[in-house]
Design a protein around this motif. Structure first.
Motif, PDB file in Angstrom:
ATOM      1  N   PRO A 265       0.812  -1.229   0.000  1.00 55.38           N
ATOM      2  CA  PRO A 265       0.000   0.000   0.000  1.00 55.38           C
ATOM      3  C   PRO A 265       0.843   1.275   0.000  1.00 55.38           C
ATOM      4  CG  PRO A 265       0.009  -0.990   2.177  1.00 55.38           C
ATOM      5  CD  PRO A 265       0.754  -1.925   1.279  1.00 55.38           C
ATOM      6  N   PHE A 266       2.138   1.182   0.121  1.00 57.00           N
ATOM      7  CA  PHE A 266       2.970   2.395   0.092  1.00 57.00           C
ATOM      8  C   PHE A 266       4.217   2.144  -0.732  1.00 57.00           C
ATOM      9  CE2 PHE A 266       3.448   0.208   4.261  1.00 57.00           C
ATOM     10  CZ  PHE A 266       4.688  -0.357   4.056  1.00 57.00           C
ATOM     11  N   THR A 267       4.911   3.212  -1.087  1.00 58.80           N
ATOM     12  CA  THR A 267       6.183   3.026  -1.794  1.00 58.80           C
ATOM     13  C   THR A 267       7.290   2.921  -0.764  1.00 58.80           C
ATOM     14  OG1 THR A 267       5.586   5.267  -2.406  1.00 58.80           O
ATOM     15  CG2 THR A 267       6.579   3.888  -4.131  1.00 58.80           C
ATOM     16  N   LEU A 268       8.231   2.067  -1.041  1.00 56.22           N
ATOM     17  CA  LEU A 268       9.355   1.912  -0.118  1.00 56.22           C
ATOM     18  C   LEU A 268      10.211   3.181  -0.142  1.00 56.22           C
ATOM     19  CD1 LEU A 268      10.388  -1.721  -1.080  1.00 56.22           C
ATOM     20  CD2 LEU A 268       9.214  -0.991   1.004  1.00 56.22           C
ATOM     21  N   GLY A 271      15.953   4.258   1.480  1.00 56.86           N
ATOM     22  CA  GLY A 271      16.736   3.429   2.401  1.00 56.86           C
ATOM     23  C   GLY A 271      16.225   1.998   2.444  1.00 56.86           C
ATOM     24  N   GLN A 272      14.933   1.842   2.516  1.00 56.06           N
ATOM     25  CA  GLN A 272      14.355   0.493   2.558  1.00 56.06           C
ATOM     26  C   GLN A 272      14.732  -0.288   1.304  1.00 56.06           C
ATOM     27  OE1 GLN A 272      10.277   1.753   3.163  1.00 56.06           O
ATOM     28  NE2 GLN A 272      10.200   0.769   5.172  1.00 56.06           N
ATOM     29  N   ARG A 273      14.708   0.414   0.187  1.00 58.08           N
ATOM     30  CA  ARG A 273      15.034  -0.233  -1.079  1.00 58.08           C
ATOM     31  C   ARG A 273      16.512  -0.656  -1.097  1.00 58.08           C
ATOM     32  NH1 ARG A 273      11.815  -0.397  -5.054  1.00 58.08           N
ATOM     33  NH2 ARG A 273      10.408   1.167  -4.216  1.00 58.08           N
ATOM     34  N   VAL A 297      13.267   4.472  15.149  1.00 56.06           N
ATOM     35  CA  VAL A 297      11.914   4.016  15.406  1.00 56.06           C
ATOM     36  C   VAL A 297      11.010   4.543  14.294  1.00 56.06           C
ATOM     37  CG1 VAL A 297       9.970   4.373  16.942  1.00 56.06           C
ATOM     38  CG2 VAL A 297      12.241   3.997  17.880  1.00 56.06           C
ATOM     39  N   GLY A 298      10.219   3.667  13.736  1.00 59.46           N
ATOM     40  CA  GLY A 298       9.280   4.107  12.707  1.00 59.46           C
ATOM     41  C   GLY A 298       9.877   4.192  11.318  1.00 59.46           C
ATOM     42  N   SER A 299      11.129   3.779  11.181  1.00 61.23           N
ATOM     43  CA  SER A 299      11.743   3.886   9.859  1.00 61.23           C
ATOM     44  C   SER A 299      11.300   2.745   8.946  1.00 61.23           C
ATOM     45  CB  SER A 299      13.265   3.919   9.986  1.00 61.23           C
ATOM     46  OG  SER A 299      13.724   2.761  10.643  1.00 61.23           O
ATOM     47  N   GLY A 300      10.526   1.825   9.470  1.00 60.46           N
ATOM     48  CA  GLY A 300       9.976   0.774   8.622  1.00 60.46           C
ATOM     49  C   GLY A 300      10.877  -0.435   8.471  1.00 60.46           C
ATOM     50  N   LYS A 301      11.381  -0.932   9.579  1.00 56.92           N
ATOM     51  CA  LYS A 301      12.259  -2.091   9.514  1.00 56.92           C
ATOM     52  C   LYS A 301      11.475  -3.379   9.264  1.00 56.92           C
ATOM     53  CE  LYS A 301      14.055  -1.115  13.548  1.00 56.92           C
ATOM     54  NZ  LYS A 301      13.525   0.243  13.749  1.00 56.92           N
ATOM     55  N   THR A 302      10.236  -3.387   9.775  1.00 56.39           N
ATOM     56  CA  THR A 302       9.467  -4.628   9.667  1.00 56.39           C
ATOM     57  C   THR A 302       9.297  -5.055   8.213  1.00 56.39           C
ATOM     58  OG1 THR A 302       8.258  -3.829  11.574  1.00 56.39           O
ATOM     59  CG2 THR A 302       7.396  -5.777  10.486  1.00 56.39           C
ATOM     60  N   VAL A 303       8.988  -4.104   7.367  1.00 64.60           N
ATOM     61  CA  VAL A 303       8.736  -4.466   5.980  1.00 64.60           C
ATOM     62  C   VAL A 303      10.042  -4.916   5.306  1.00 64.60           C
ATOM     63  CG1 VAL A 303       8.922  -2.171   4.920  1.00 64.60           C
ATOM     64  CG2 VAL A 303       7.397  -3.856   3.933  1.00 64.60           C
ATOM     65  N   GLY A 463       5.440  11.669   5.096  1.00 65.17           N
ATOM     66  CA  GLY A 463       4.106  11.864   5.631  1.00 65.17           C
ATOM     67  C   GLY A 463       4.025  11.576   7.120  1.00 65.17           C
ATOM     68  N   ARG A 464       5.152  11.158   7.697  1.00 67.45           N
ATOM     69  CA  ARG A 464       5.160  10.911   9.130  1.00 67.45           C
ATOM     70  C   ARG A 464       5.106  12.240   9.872  1.00 67.45           C
ATOM     71  NH1 ARG A 464       7.143   6.412  11.051  1.00 67.45           N
ATOM     72  NH2 ARG A 464       5.808   5.484   9.513  1.00 67.45           N
ATOM     73  N   ALA A 465       4.166  12.339  10.803  1.00 65.70           N
ATOM     74  CA  ALA A 465       4.037  13.600  11.529  1.00 65.70           C
ATOM     75  C   ALA A 465       5.148  13.721  12.573  1.00 65.70           C
ATOM     76  CB  ALA A 465       2.678  13.643  12.209  1.00 65.70           C
ATOM     77  N   GLY A 620       3.011   9.231  17.402  1.00 72.06           N
ATOM     78  CA  GLY A 620       3.209   9.953  16.154  1.00 72.06           C
ATOM     79  C   GLY A 620       3.525   9.000  15.028  1.00 72.06           C
ATOM     80  N   ARG A 621       3.006   7.792  15.127  1.00 66.98           N
ATOM     81  CA  ARG A 621       3.268   6.819  14.068  1.00 66.98           C
ATOM     82  C   ARG A 621       2.207   6.870  12.986  1.00 66.98           C
ATOM     83  NH1 ARG A 621       7.247   2.900  15.993  1.00 66.98           N
ATOM     84  NH2 ARG A 621       6.573   1.337  14.528  1.00 66.98           N
ATOM     85  N   GLY A 622       1.135   7.576  13.253  1.00 64.65           N
ATOM     86  CA  GLY A 622       0.095   7.737  12.234  1.00 64.65           C
ATOM     87  C   GLY A 622       0.261   9.075  11.543  1.00 64.65           C
TER      88      GLY A 622
HETATM   89  P1  ADP Z   1      10.172   0.201  13.017  1.00 63.29           P
HETATM   90  O1  ADP Z   1      11.348   0.482  12.154  1.00 63.29           O
HETATM   91  O2  ADP Z   1      10.117   1.088  14.194  1.00 63.29           O
HETATM   92  O3  ADP Z   1      10.047  -1.260  13.348  1.00 63.29           O
HETATM   93  P2  ADP Z   1       7.810  -0.323  11.570  1.00 63.29           P
HETATM   94  O4  ADP Z   1       8.396  -1.323  10.673  1.00 63.29           O
HETATM   95  O5  ADP Z   1       6.950  -0.795  12.659  1.00 63.29           O
HETATM   96  O6  ADP Z   1       8.916   0.601  12.143  1.00 63.29           O
HETATM   97  O7  ADP Z   1       7.020   0.715  10.635  1.00 63.29           O
HETATM   98  C1  ADP Z   1       6.293   1.762  11.195  1.00 63.29           C
HETATM   99  C2  ADP Z   1       5.056   2.045  10.358  1.00 63.29           C
HETATM  100  O8  ADP Z   1       5.415   2.610   9.118  1.00 63.29           O
HETATM  101  C3  ADP Z   1       4.264   0.806  10.064  1.00 63.29           C
HETATM  102  O9  ADP Z   1       2.903   1.100  10.238  1.00 63.29           O
HETATM  103  C4  ADP Z   1       4.584   0.528   8.616  1.00 63.29           C
HETATM  104  O10 ADP Z   1       3.545  -0.136   7.958  1.00 63.29           O
HETATM  105  C5  ADP Z   1       4.790   1.915   8.056  1.00 63.29           C
HETATM  106  N1  ADP Z   1       5.695   1.987   6.904  1.00 63.29           N
HETATM  107  C6  ADP Z   1       6.806   1.256   6.697  1.00 63.29           C
HETATM  108  N2  ADP Z   1       7.413   1.610   5.553  1.00 63.29           N
HETATM  109  C7  ADP Z   1       6.679   2.606   5.012  1.00 63.29           C
HETATM  110  C8  ADP Z   1       6.795   3.393   3.827  1.00 63.29           C
HETATM  111  N3  ADP Z   1       7.784   3.225   2.959  1.00 63.29           N
HETATM  112  N4  ADP Z   1       5.846   4.337   3.611  1.00 63.29           N
HETATM  113  C9  ADP Z   1       4.833   4.510   4.486  1.00 63.29           C
HETATM  114  N5  ADP Z   1       4.672   3.790   5.608  1.00 63.29           N
HETATM  115  C10 ADP Z   1       5.575   2.854   5.889  1.00 63.29           C
END
Ligand code: ADP
Ligand code: MG
Length: 735
Positions: A265-268, A271-273, A297-303, A463-465, A620-622
């Motif tokens: 649902p989002f573009t990587l 850094g993630q790429r 925190v919140g940088s999107g490591k899970t994905v 878009g992260r607040a 502030g994760r939303g």
């Molecule tokens: P952390 O690095 O702290 O583990 P998370 O992996 O939990 O962070 O990701 C935080 C939030 O950001 C999640 O809700 C995730 O779905 C969202 N997210 C991850 N990558 C992106 C992205 N490229 N664009 C928008 N949202 C993203």
């Protein structure tokens, strides 16, 4: 002749040897020579008394200011009280029934005083002090103390009750006089290249320097040995990793990884790429990946981790993801399932054709679910298994394990990582991906994580607040705290959720509850030590429920709850059924509830800077901005308050990690990082010795690459063994 391994009882006599052993665990000449001075006092200087810490065993150079003698009222006898000074502040030393000392301790005389620093009625004292006076005429007198302190620099040793610094110094001097010296383990060419004095010279100079230049020469050499020993061990560990092959998992088109990505649902982020590419390459090789991903925190490591796991699944293998707690494991399983959607529901209705299965496997699962999860892991039906570390310890079996992901486990040492791997794969060695939100300063990365390759996610998804952080000084401005609770209500009124974090659970036996007073915040309790008892989860929750947050839906979460309850509380909060979660740092890592927009951290000064940074990352994760309030009674300008101000002033985790490192003692850094293992670094500083560590790393690589077992350099091999204590050496043997 006295050698390195000579027993001290032979050299110094049984009594002294026993005392040294009891106080410091020192039993050989080598041990004693490695007991380095903590600092050096210059002959004329006095130790600043203001810098002493209560509870420490201190050695103070001071001048006697005055001496008072009086009779004890209750018992027969005398109390002699000597005030000693650094010229500005003074400190009192009390002696019972030692009136004769009055003759020695005449005003104006100088000496070294040693003892435990205590406070009595706001005054600093040295308890049971021992002292050694300098001769009255510093330049000419030849006897007594003057002989012991002949040099211009007086080494000050870590000391203990009954063994003051000067006694240690005398033992060292005696040993050095008859010492035969030691062979240098470093090749001459290396010493020249790096500019190091010999080991023997370094040891002699560190204990008996004439000037600071010599101290620096000695220290540089001794630090080098520590840095080099560690780097040799790490270089060997890196080499060894290459010896057992990993299951190669090249990218495969048309699999679940590709399908999943097409529907993200989002573009990587960039850094993630990028990090994703690195990992994909590592995974396709036969050399086990060993990578650390650091990302705010919140940088999107899970994905990032998920994409790696899917690549492994596409290659017909399984991945496990390990979290530090069951709460986090459960949450990971949930969020992985959510992210995967129909790609994570193999065997269920509506699943995608390439779908895999995610299984949570923890000790607290109901028996039936646990059995199913075990079966799915063993049969390979579960492509992804999520659990805590117990999962591998318990010997859960997998059909074909290809990848282990360890989340938020930066406190994991080299050995634990190796052990983890060892258990994880019998035939082959699975790939390993470690993720942490605690940014790691370069020196720590090179030392503690030296066996890992590291990559970083530096940007947050767009878009992260932003999060704003404010310090609430509860002592000076109690009204601010009242306002904070109002603010919580406002946040909830807007449909958001709030965390309130405490450092303590509360309700420990023997502890009185402060809820009764109804004045929890306004009139904080003071314990005997004069320190305020920190607010606890249980007390605060109760108080908020009846007071400022009456009518809101409160949840309580802490480590003492049974796992099922924790999970249930967390789930209710995640589902929005709870407005305010009062919790301990269980919420620290990995918790992701985008609707939570505010966090109040009580007694914030009890937490480290990096930890606070982690904590506030929960909000502030939303899309709504986050607010973090750091409540603290610490006074303005105090070190504790300065730390909080630093956290409030920046959101750069790397900067905070650097500051945090500077604040902590070295032992803490390594101790925490290596989970309790005794630090082998006595002199090396991870804060100051970056350049030395980097050079040692490069040199170590040069030696180990062509000769992994260091057969051509037995001296170096011995250095490694000396550094790593026995069970670890044992371990390295096996690996
Ligand atoms: P952390 O690095 O702290 O583990 P998370 O992996 O939990 O962070 O990701 C935080 C939030 O950001 C999640 O809700 C995730 O779905 C969202 N997210 C991850 N990558 C992106 C992205 N490229 N664009 C928008 N949202 C993203
Ligand atoms: Mg995470």
């Amino acid at each position: 002749m006295i050698g390195w391994d000579s027993e001290l009882d032979r050299v110094l006599g049984a009594k002294t040897a026993k005392a040294l052993d009891g106080a410091f665990g020192i039993s050989t000449v080598g041990d004693l020579l490695r007991h380095y001075p903590r600092r050096y006092a210059e002959r004329g200087e006095l130790t600043p008394i203001g810098g002493l810490e209560i509870g420490e065993h201190a050695t103070v150079l001071a001048r006697v200011e005055r001496v008072d003698k009086r009779r004890m009222r209750s018992r027969r006898g005398t109390i002699l009280q000597a005030r000693i000074t650094d010229g500005t502040r003074s400190l009192s030393c009390t002696f019972f029934n030692q009136a004769w000392r009055e003759r020695e301790l005449s005003p104006g005389r100088r000496g070294m005083f040693a003892g435990k620093v205590t406070a009595y009625r706001g005054e600093l004292q040295l308890a049971h002090p021992e002292y050694q006076l300098f001769s009255e005429d510093e330049d000419s007198d030849e006897q007594g103390a003057a002989r012991d302190f002949a040099g211009a620099l007086i080494p000050v040793y870590p000391a203990a009750q009954g063994i003051p610094s000067w006694s240690v110094g005398r033992c060292v001097a005696q040993v050095l006089d008859g010492w035969e010296g030691v062979r240098d383990p470093l090749p001459e060419s290396l010493r020249q290249r790096v500019g190091l004095v010999s080991l023997e010279e370094a040891l002699r100079l560190v204990h008996r320097p004439d000037n600071l230049t010599q101290v620096n020469q000695a220290r540089r050499r001794l630090k080098w040995d520590e840095a080099f020993g560690v780097q040799l061990a790490l270089a060997q560990s890196r080499q060894r990793q290459g010896t057992r092959p990993a299951p190669s998992c090249p990218r495969r088109g048309g699999g679940v990884a590709e399908a999943f990505e097409a529907e993200l649902p989002f573009t990587l982020t960039e850094g993630q790429r990028e990090v994703g590419e690195r990992i994909a390459e590592d995974l396709s090789g036969e050399r086990p990946m060993n990578r650390l991903v650091q990302g705010e925190v919140g940088s999107g490591k899970t994905v990032v981790a998920l994409r790696a796991m899917l690549q492994v699944v596409d290659a017909g293998r399984q991945a496990v993801m390990l979290a530090p707690t069951e709460v986090l494991a459960a949450q990971h399983a949930r969020s992985l399932r959510e992210l995967l959607g129909r790609f994570g529901r193999a065997g269920e209705l509506g699943a995608a054709e390439q779908a895999t299965r995610v299984r949570l496997l923890t000790g607290s699962l109901p028996a039936a679910r646990r059995k199913q999860a075990l079966l799915d892991a063993a049969s390979g039906a579960a492509g992804i298994v999520v659990g805590t570390h117990a999962l591998l310890q318990d010997g859960v079996s997998f059909a074909e394990l290809g990848l282990v992901v360890v989340d938020e486990q930066h406190r994991f040492g080299v050995e634990q990582r190796d052990a983890l791997r060892e258990r994880a794969g019998e035939r082959s060695c699975p790939h390993l991906l470690v993720m942490t939100a605690t940014p790691i300063p370069r020196t720590v990365a090179m030392t503690v994580f030296g066996d890992l390759r590291t990559s970083a996610l530096r940007e947050l998804p767009r878009g992260r607040a932003p999060i704003s952080t404010t310090v609430v000084p509860s002592a000076e401005k109690p009204a601010w705290l009242e306002r904070a609770w109002q603010r919580v209500r406002e946040e909830v009124a807007e449909g958001h959720q709030v965390y309130v974090v405490c450092s303590r659970v509360g309700d420990e036996s023997g502890e009185t509850s402060s809820t009764e007073t109804g004045e929890l915040q306004a009139a904080p309790e003071r314990g005997e030590s004069g320190q305020r008892t920190p607010v606890s989860v249980l007390d605060l929750a109760e108080w908020l429920r009846r007071g400022p947050l009456e009518g809101l839906r409160l949840g309580v979460l802490h480590g003492r709850l049974p796992s099922e309850d924790k999970d249930a509380v967390m789930r209710r909060f995640a589902d929005g059924e709870t407005d305010v979660l009062v919790a301990t740092t269980v919420v620290e890592v990995g918790v992701d509830v985008p609707n939570a927009t505010m966090m109040v951290i009580m007694d914030a000064d009890r937490f480290g800077m990096s930890q606070l940074h982690q904590l506030r990352g929960r909000v502030g994760r939303g899309d709504s901005p986050g607010l973090c309030l750091l409540v603290s009674a610490a006074m303005p300008q105090s070190p504790a308050r300065n730390r909080l101000d630093a956290v409030a002033s920046t959101t750069d985790g790397f900067e905070l990690a650097r500051l945090d490192l500077q604040q902590r003692r070295e032992g803490d850094v390594l101790g925490a990082a290596q989970s309790g293992r005794r630090s082998t670094l006595r002199m090396l500083s991870l804060v100051h010795d970056e350049e030395l560590i980097a050079t040692a790393r490069a040199e170590a690589e040069e030696f180990v690459e062509p000769d992994p077992e260091l057969r051509d350099h037995p001296g170096l091999a011995a250095m490694v063994t000396e550094l790593v204590d026995e069970d670890r050496a044992d371990f390295l043997e096996k690996a």
